[in-house]
Design an enzyme around this catalytic site. Structure first.
Site, PDB file in Angstrom:
ATOM      1  N   MET A 210      -4.545 -70.440 -17.823  1.00 18.13           N
ATOM      2  CA  MET A 210      -5.962 -70.599 -18.151  1.00 18.13           C
ATOM      3  C   MET A 210      -6.137 -71.383 -19.449  1.00 18.13           C
ATOM      4  SD  MET A 210      -7.391 -69.566 -15.489  1.00 18.13           S
ATOM      5  CE  MET A 210      -9.018 -70.093 -16.043  1.00 18.13           C
TER       6      MET A 210
ATOM      7  N   HIS B 248      -2.989 -73.143   0.314  1.00 17.80           N
ATOM      8  CA  HIS B 248      -3.577 -73.142  -1.021  1.00 17.80           C
ATOM      9  C   HIS B 248      -4.028 -74.547  -1.441  1.00 17.80           C
ATOM     10  CE1 HIS B 248      -1.345 -69.137  -2.113  1.00 17.80           C
ATOM     11  NE2 HIS B 248      -2.240 -69.002  -1.169  1.00 17.80           N
TER      12      HIS B 248
ATOM     13  N   THR C 163     -15.433 -68.983   0.568  1.00 11.69           N
ATOM     14  CA  THR C 163     -15.245 -68.067  -0.558  1.00 11.69           C
ATOM     15  C   THR C 163     -16.164 -68.417  -1.729  1.00 11.69           C
ATOM     16  OG1 THR C 163     -12.947 -67.941   0.135  1.00 11.69           O
ATOM     17  CG2 THR C 163     -13.472 -67.060  -2.036  1.00 11.69           C
ATOM     18  N   ALA C 164     -16.163 -69.669  -2.144  1.00 11.95           N
ATOM     19  CA  ALA C 164     -16.961 -70.059  -3.301  1.00 11.95           C
ATOM     20  C   ALA C 164     -18.445 -70.155  -2.944  1.00 11.95           C
ATOM     21  CB  ALA C 164     -16.481 -71.405  -3.839  1.00 11.95           C
TER      22      ALA C 164
ATOM     23  N   GLU D  73     -23.763 -73.795   6.510  1.00 12.02           N
ATOM     24  CA  GLU D  73     -22.393 -73.533   6.968  1.00 12.02           C
ATOM     25  C   GLU D  73     -22.193 -74.067   8.383  1.00 12.02           C
ATOM     26  OE1 GLU D  73     -19.315 -72.428   5.915  1.00 12.02           O
ATOM     27  OE2 GLU D  73     -18.756 -72.723   8.019  1.00 12.02           O
ATOM     28  N   ALA D  74     -21.163 -74.871   8.536  1.00  9.41           N
ATOM     29  CA  ALA D  74     -20.910 -75.493   9.835  1.00  9.41           C
ATOM     30  C   ALA D  74     -20.489 -74.478  10.894  1.00  9.41           C
ATOM     31  CB  ALA D  74     -19.823 -76.559   9.693  1.00  9.41           C
TER      32      ALA D  74
ATOM     33  N   ALA E 104     -12.180 -74.564  -4.382  1.00  9.10           N
ATOM     34  CA  ALA E 104     -10.783 -74.828  -4.750  1.00  9.10           C
ATOM     35  C   ALA E 104     -10.545 -76.310  -5.034  1.00  9.10           C
ATOM     36  CB  ALA E 104      -9.843 -74.344  -3.648  1.00  9.10           C
TER      37      ALA E 104
HETATM   38  C1  LIG Z   1      -4.895 -68.517   6.819  1.00  6.16           C
HETATM   39  C2  LIG Z   1      -5.159 -68.461   5.346  1.00  6.16           C
HETATM   40  C3  LIG Z   1      -4.647 -67.424   4.579  1.00  6.16           C
HETATM   41  C4  LIG Z   1      -4.896 -67.373   3.212  1.00  6.16           C
HETATM   42  N1  LIG Z   1      -4.407 -66.326   2.505  1.00  6.16           N
HETATM   43  C5  LIG Z   1      -4.698 -66.226   1.187  1.00  6.16           C
HETATM   44  C6  LIG Z   1      -4.263 -65.114   0.437  1.00  6.16           C
HETATM   45  O1  LIG Z   1      -3.598 -64.204   0.963  1.00  6.16           O
HETATM   46  N2  LIG Z   1      -4.597 -65.055  -0.885  1.00  6.16           N
HETATM   47  C7  LIG Z   1      -5.321 -66.028  -1.484  1.00  6.16           C
HETATM   48  O2  LIG Z   1      -5.585 -65.899  -2.674  1.00  6.16           O
HETATM   49  N3  LIG Z   1      -5.729 -67.095  -0.803  1.00  6.16           N
HETATM   50  C8  LIG Z   1      -5.447 -67.216   0.512  1.00  6.16           C
HETATM   51  N4  LIG Z   1      -5.874 -68.315   1.211  1.00  6.16           N
HETATM   52  C9  LIG Z   1      -6.555 -69.382   0.475  1.00  6.16           C
HETATM   53  C10 LIG Z   1      -8.030 -69.082   0.237  1.00  6.16           C
HETATM   54  O3  LIG Z   1      -8.598 -68.568   1.419  1.00  6.16           O
HETATM   55  C11 LIG Z   1      -8.719 -70.396  -0.141  1.00  6.16           C
HETATM   56  O4  LIG Z   1      -8.124 -70.894  -1.313  1.00  6.16           O
HETATM   57  C12 LIG Z   1     -10.200 -70.175  -0.422  1.00  6.16           C
HETATM   58  O5  LIG Z   1     -10.851 -69.633   0.695  1.00  6.16           O
HETATM   59  C13 LIG Z   1     -10.836 -71.502  -0.753  1.00  6.16           C
HETATM   60  O6  LIG Z   1     -12.221 -71.308  -0.919  1.00  6.16           O
HETATM   61  P1  LIG Z   1     -13.219 -72.489  -0.890  1.00  6.16           P
HETATM   62  O7  LIG Z   1     -14.551 -71.922  -1.200  1.00  6.16           O
HETATM   63  O8  LIG Z   1     -12.674 -73.575  -1.726  1.00  6.16           O
HETATM   64  O9  LIG Z   1     -13.185 -73.070   0.593  1.00  6.16           O
HETATM   65  P2  LIG Z   1     -13.396 -72.376   2.010  1.00  6.16           P
HETATM   66  O10 LIG Z   1     -13.331 -70.899   1.882  1.00  6.16           O
HETATM   67  O11 LIG Z   1     -12.492 -73.078   2.944  1.00  6.16           O
HETATM   68  O12 LIG Z   1     -14.905 -72.740   2.381  1.00  6.16           O
HETATM   69  C14 LIG Z   1     -15.356 -73.991   2.804  1.00  6.16           C
HETATM   70  C15 LIG Z   1     -16.490 -73.767   3.788  1.00  6.16           C
HETATM   71  O13 LIG Z   1     -17.225 -74.967   3.981  1.00  6.16           O
HETATM   72  C16 LIG Z   1     -17.541 -75.114   5.333  1.00  6.16           C
HETATM   73  N5  LIG Z   1     -17.760 -76.544   5.579  1.00  6.16           N
HETATM   74  C17 LIG Z   1     -16.860 -77.541   5.458  1.00  6.16           C
HETATM   75  N6  LIG Z   1     -17.421 -78.718   5.741  1.00  6.16           N
HETATM   76  C18 LIG Z   1     -18.717 -78.482   6.027  1.00  6.16           C
HETATM   77  C19 LIG Z   1     -19.815 -79.307   6.385  1.00  6.16           C
HETATM   78  N7  LIG Z   1     -19.684 -80.646   6.504  1.00  6.16           N
HETATM   79  N8  LIG Z   1     -21.019 -78.737   6.615  1.00  6.16           N
HETATM   80  C20 LIG Z   1     -21.149 -77.387   6.500  1.00  6.16           C
HETATM   81  N9  LIG Z   1     -20.143 -76.551   6.165  1.00  6.16           N
HETATM   82  C21 LIG Z   1     -18.947 -77.101   5.932  1.00  6.16           C
HETATM   83  C22 LIG Z   1     -16.343 -74.542   6.046  1.00  6.16           C
HETATM   84  O14 LIG Z   1     -16.648 -74.163   7.370  1.00  6.16           O
HETATM   85  C23 LIG Z   1     -16.005 -73.347   5.165  1.00  6.16           C
HETATM   86  O15 LIG Z   1     -16.692 -72.182   5.557  1.00  6.16           O
HETATM   87  C24 LIG Z   1      -5.642 -68.388   2.594  1.00  6.16           C
HETATM   88  C25 LIG Z   1      -6.172 -69.416   3.352  1.00  6.16           C
HETATM   89  C26 LIG Z   1      -5.945 -69.455   4.714  1.00  6.16           C
HETATM   90  C27 LIG Z   1      -6.520 -70.571   5.521  1.00  6.16           C
END
Ligand SMILES: Cc1cc2nc3c(=O)[nH]c(=O)nc-3n(C[C@H](O)[C@H](O)[C@H](O)COP(=O)(O)OP(=O)(O)OC[C@H]3O[C@@H](n4cnc5c(N)ncnc54)[C@H](O)[C@@H]3O)c2cc1C
Ligand SMILES: *[C@@H]1O[C@H](CO)[C@@H](O)[C@H](O)[C@H]1NC(C)=O
Ligand SMILES: *[C@@H]1O[C@H](CO)[C@@H](O)[C@H](O)[C@H]1NC(C)=O
Ligand SMILES: *[C@@H]1O[C@H](CO)[C@@H](O)[C@H](O)[C@H]1NC(C)=O
Ligand SMILES: *[C@@H]1O[C@H](CO)[C@@H](O)[C@H](O)[C@H]1NC(C)=O
Length: 622
Positions: free
Chosen positions: A141, A559, A55-56, A75-76, A593
């Protein structure tokens, strides 16, 4: 199983061509960088290297590329949606996410939190339908701004970033009774590219929960996206209204009309280590496909690998608690005790009834119903498959009567949370002043049997329709941690979520369970309930019995956050400063996150986008 097989087939027919099409915009450019797809597996230099295409990461990488910089995104995994097209059907959101590891799909990292004490020592699969559950409250916030010492995080100042990614379509296409609740000014006409809308079909059980919540004293609210989380409503979701498919960061940015031709995406590429030069400056990322190579960053490296893997990457690269670096013989770059600590998460649980309206259970039981819904979805983009089956949200503070057991110490702990953390003021007719409500909880109407959520599909009862009110504890006081198994990122980090560790959380959970049972006793909802409580059943009554049920069934809402928390330098657990820059080094930020200072109430997705937009804007403005 059958349901999942049919939905999978349907999804591949419907969406596979689209995902193929959405696949990369990239062209060859003049200059020393090959910007075709895929970029070749050897050393290269970019302005920015972003680790993690979640997401981020996608958001930051896309915004920096739109700003004209050359950006590598590592991306892995690979194009999640074309490999897993079922993920684009909102109604299939629960496939792959049970607490049992057997539900994991091929695109899952397969994290399992092992033998969690607060969950009666069960192993819980932590997967990776999105409900845009509102922005944090103004108070939340303000707390963020205060904790990190930067007023630009106040709600007023971040509202523009909450609005920047989302493109809103009002629910005009829904039935009358599910249409009215939104505030147009929560969204910006120029927001793009993430589609935010509503499922065309509203779950009938949700309308009954709505009546019960009103009857018990909560007000229906207009909106959860303008800085107040109070009351109840049908929630907005990341759904593309034109075809009722899910709009994810991936599909949204890849289909975006804005050019991304300075963005190179390295899929199936595992980041192994962040490399540092003189003066602790982050200069590149060692990555692995079939062999290892290095992506150099002229300007900065942005770490967006999520709440589990951002701390992992920091630790294996030499940034973390001294004892862990020492244990794994990692050369320290800087010791930061907070890396991997302070994990926040939300859990859920709740009682189920048999009901007299159509729910998800029917589709799971009966191939004919499923086929009918699949047809309605395919032809009309309507019906139950447009809905992740949990579409009604409510936030409140538990009433005084539910907190008789809290000690002064408990109240003190809870006073950390801002006053407007989910709250409703209820004015019982007999009282002049509003009853003060404390303790914080979110309710979700779920049109399915939930139980222990081990496998949401195959665990549906074989006859009857079932529904649940689930609660999510949005003011948890237990904190988990993440640590490494080895110095190799190919070994998954160890997750210790530590849910329900504090006695306070346990008391609140029990009080919340009782509150849900009260809601389900309101005369307004009785017409739809069949028979006595189906799960766990009336034999579980004492605090100890209820607590046991909770520990036996609690599940994460995914979360996880705050494992590289943002804060001021004098906060010993802080890992990044207010601009997401890692303390003690230069050229490295953590944006995801994991860098939240605390987990806001509600669902974190909108806050992840906000933070990504804010930091990207900060970088572009510099
Ligand atoms: C099943 C599920 C349902 C959800 N439902 C909701 C919802 O309804 N509403 C809501 O607000 N939130 C929801 N969430 C939470 C939300 O999706 C997360 O809070 C958000 O995606 C976090 O974003 P992020 O960028 O921190 O991490 P992520 O989106 O997890 O991204 C991390 C990325 O880094 C990659 N990565 C990790 N390690 C490596 C590495 N060593 N090398 C290369 N790439 C790597 C991973 O593959 C992944 O693509 C849900 C989460 C899940 C799992
Ligand atoms: C809608 O949002 C705007 C902007 O935040 C706010 O000023 C207004 O009060 C909101 N309307 C309602 C009814 O909440
Ligand atoms: C809470 O208080 C009630 C009576 O006031 C008591 O019966 C109950 O056991 C208490 N629960 C806990 C968890 O202390
Ligand atoms: C969930 O419950 C089922 C049936 O009661 C049981 O077989 C399973 O082990 C439980 N799973 C988890 C993760 O709690
Ligand atoms: C994580 O938390 C658990 C339980 O509180 C504790 O036993 C463990 O030592 C912690 N691990 C790390 C690495 O901090």
């Amino acid at each position: 199983m059958l349901l999942s097989a049919v939905l999978r087939l349907l999804a591949s027919l419907l969406f596979a061509p689209l995902s193929g099409f959405a696949r990369w915009p990239v062209q060859t450019r003049p200059g020393n960088i090959f910007m075709g797809w895929p970029p070749p597996p050897w050393d290269a230099t970019y302005d920015y290297v972003v680790i993690g295409g979640g997401t981020a990461g996608i958001t930051v990488a896309a915004r920096l590329a739109q700003g004209g910089y050359q950006v590598a995104l590592v991306e892995a995994g690979s194009d999640y949606e074309s490999k897993h097209p079922i993920s684009q059907i909102p109604g299939a959101a629960t496939i792959g996410i049970g607490s049992s590891i057997t539900t994991a799909t091929s695109v899952d990292w397969k994290f399992v939190a092992q033998r969690v004490p607060g969950a009666n020592h069960r192993d819980i699969h932590y997967a990776r339908g999105k409900c845009l559950g509102g922005s944090p409250s103004e108070g939340a916030m303000q707390k963020w701004a205060d904790l990190v010492g930067d007023p630009s995080y106040s709600f007023q100042n971040t509202f523009q970033y909450f609005k920047r990614t989302a493109s809103f379509t009002p629910p005009e296409h829904r039935s009358e009774n599910a249409r009215r609740t939104y505030n147009e000014s929560a969204f910006d006409i120029s927001g793009q590219p993430l589609e935010v809308s509503y499922p065309r079909f509203a779950m009938p059980f949700s309308s009954w929960v709505r009546r019960a919540l009103t009857a018990i004293g909560m007000e229906e609210t207009q909106d959860f996206n303008t800085g107040s989380l109070r009351g109840h409503q049908f929630c907005s979701m990341t759904i593309r209204p034109t075809d009722e498919s899910r709009s994810s960061s991936e599909s949204a940015f890849l289909r975006s009309p804005r050019k991304l031709d300075t963005l190179a995406i390295y899929e199936n590429t595992l980041a192994k280590k962040i490399l540092f030069g003189d003066d602790n400056r982050a200069i590149g990322v060692r990555v692995q496909q079939l062999w290892d190579f290095t992506l150099h960053a002229r300007r900065e490296i942005i770490l967006s690998a999520g709440a589990f893997q951002s701390p992992q990457l920091l630790m294996v690269s030499g940034i973390g608690p001294g004892s862990i670096l020492h244990e794994h013989k990692i050369k320290p770059i800087v010791t930061l005790p907070g890396v991997g600590q302070n994990m926040w998460d939300h859990i859920f649980f709740g009682p189920s009834y048999q009901v007299s309206v159509d729910t998800f259970t029917g589709m799971a039981q009966n191939p004919i119903r499923l086929a009918a819904q699949a047809m309605i979805y395919t032809i009309f983009r309507d019906g139950m498959l447009t809905n992740p089956s949990a579409d009604y949200l409510a936030f409140e503070k538990l009433p005084r009567s539910s907190r008789s057991n809290l000690t002064a110490r408990d109240e003190y702990e809870l006073s950390w949370f801002p006053e407007d953390w989910p709250e409703v003021e209820v004015r019982p007719p007999s009282m002049a002043a509003p009853e003060r409500r404390l303790k914080f909880v979110q309710y979700i109407a779920a049109s399915a049997y939930v139980g222990n959520f081990s496998d949401p599909f195959s665990q549906q009862p074989w006859t009857g329709q079932y529904a649940t009110i689930i609660a999510s504890m949005v003011a948890p006081t237990s904190r988990g941690n993440v640590t490494i198994r080895s110095a190799n990122t190919a070994d998954l980090p160890i997750i210790n979520p530590n849910w329900m560790d504090t006695e306070l959380d346990q008391k609140l959970a029990v009080a919340t369970y009782r509150r849900m049972r009260d809601i389900l006793q309101m005369p307004a909802i009785l017409p739809v309930l069949i028979g006595p409580e189906y799960f766990p059943g009336s034999k579980y009554q004492t605090d100890a019995e209820v607590l046991h049920v909770i520990k036996d069934t609690l599940m994460t809402i995914y979360h996880a956050s705050c494992t590289c928390k943002m804060g001021t330098r004098d906060d010993s657990l802080a890992v990044v400063d207010h601009r997401a820059r890692v303390f003690g080094v230069t050229g490295l930020r953590v944006v995801d996150a994991s860098s939240f200072p605390f987990l806001p109430p509600g669902h974190p997705q909108s806050t992840v986008y906000m933070l990504a937009e804010k930091i990207a804007a900060d970088i572009l403005a510099a």
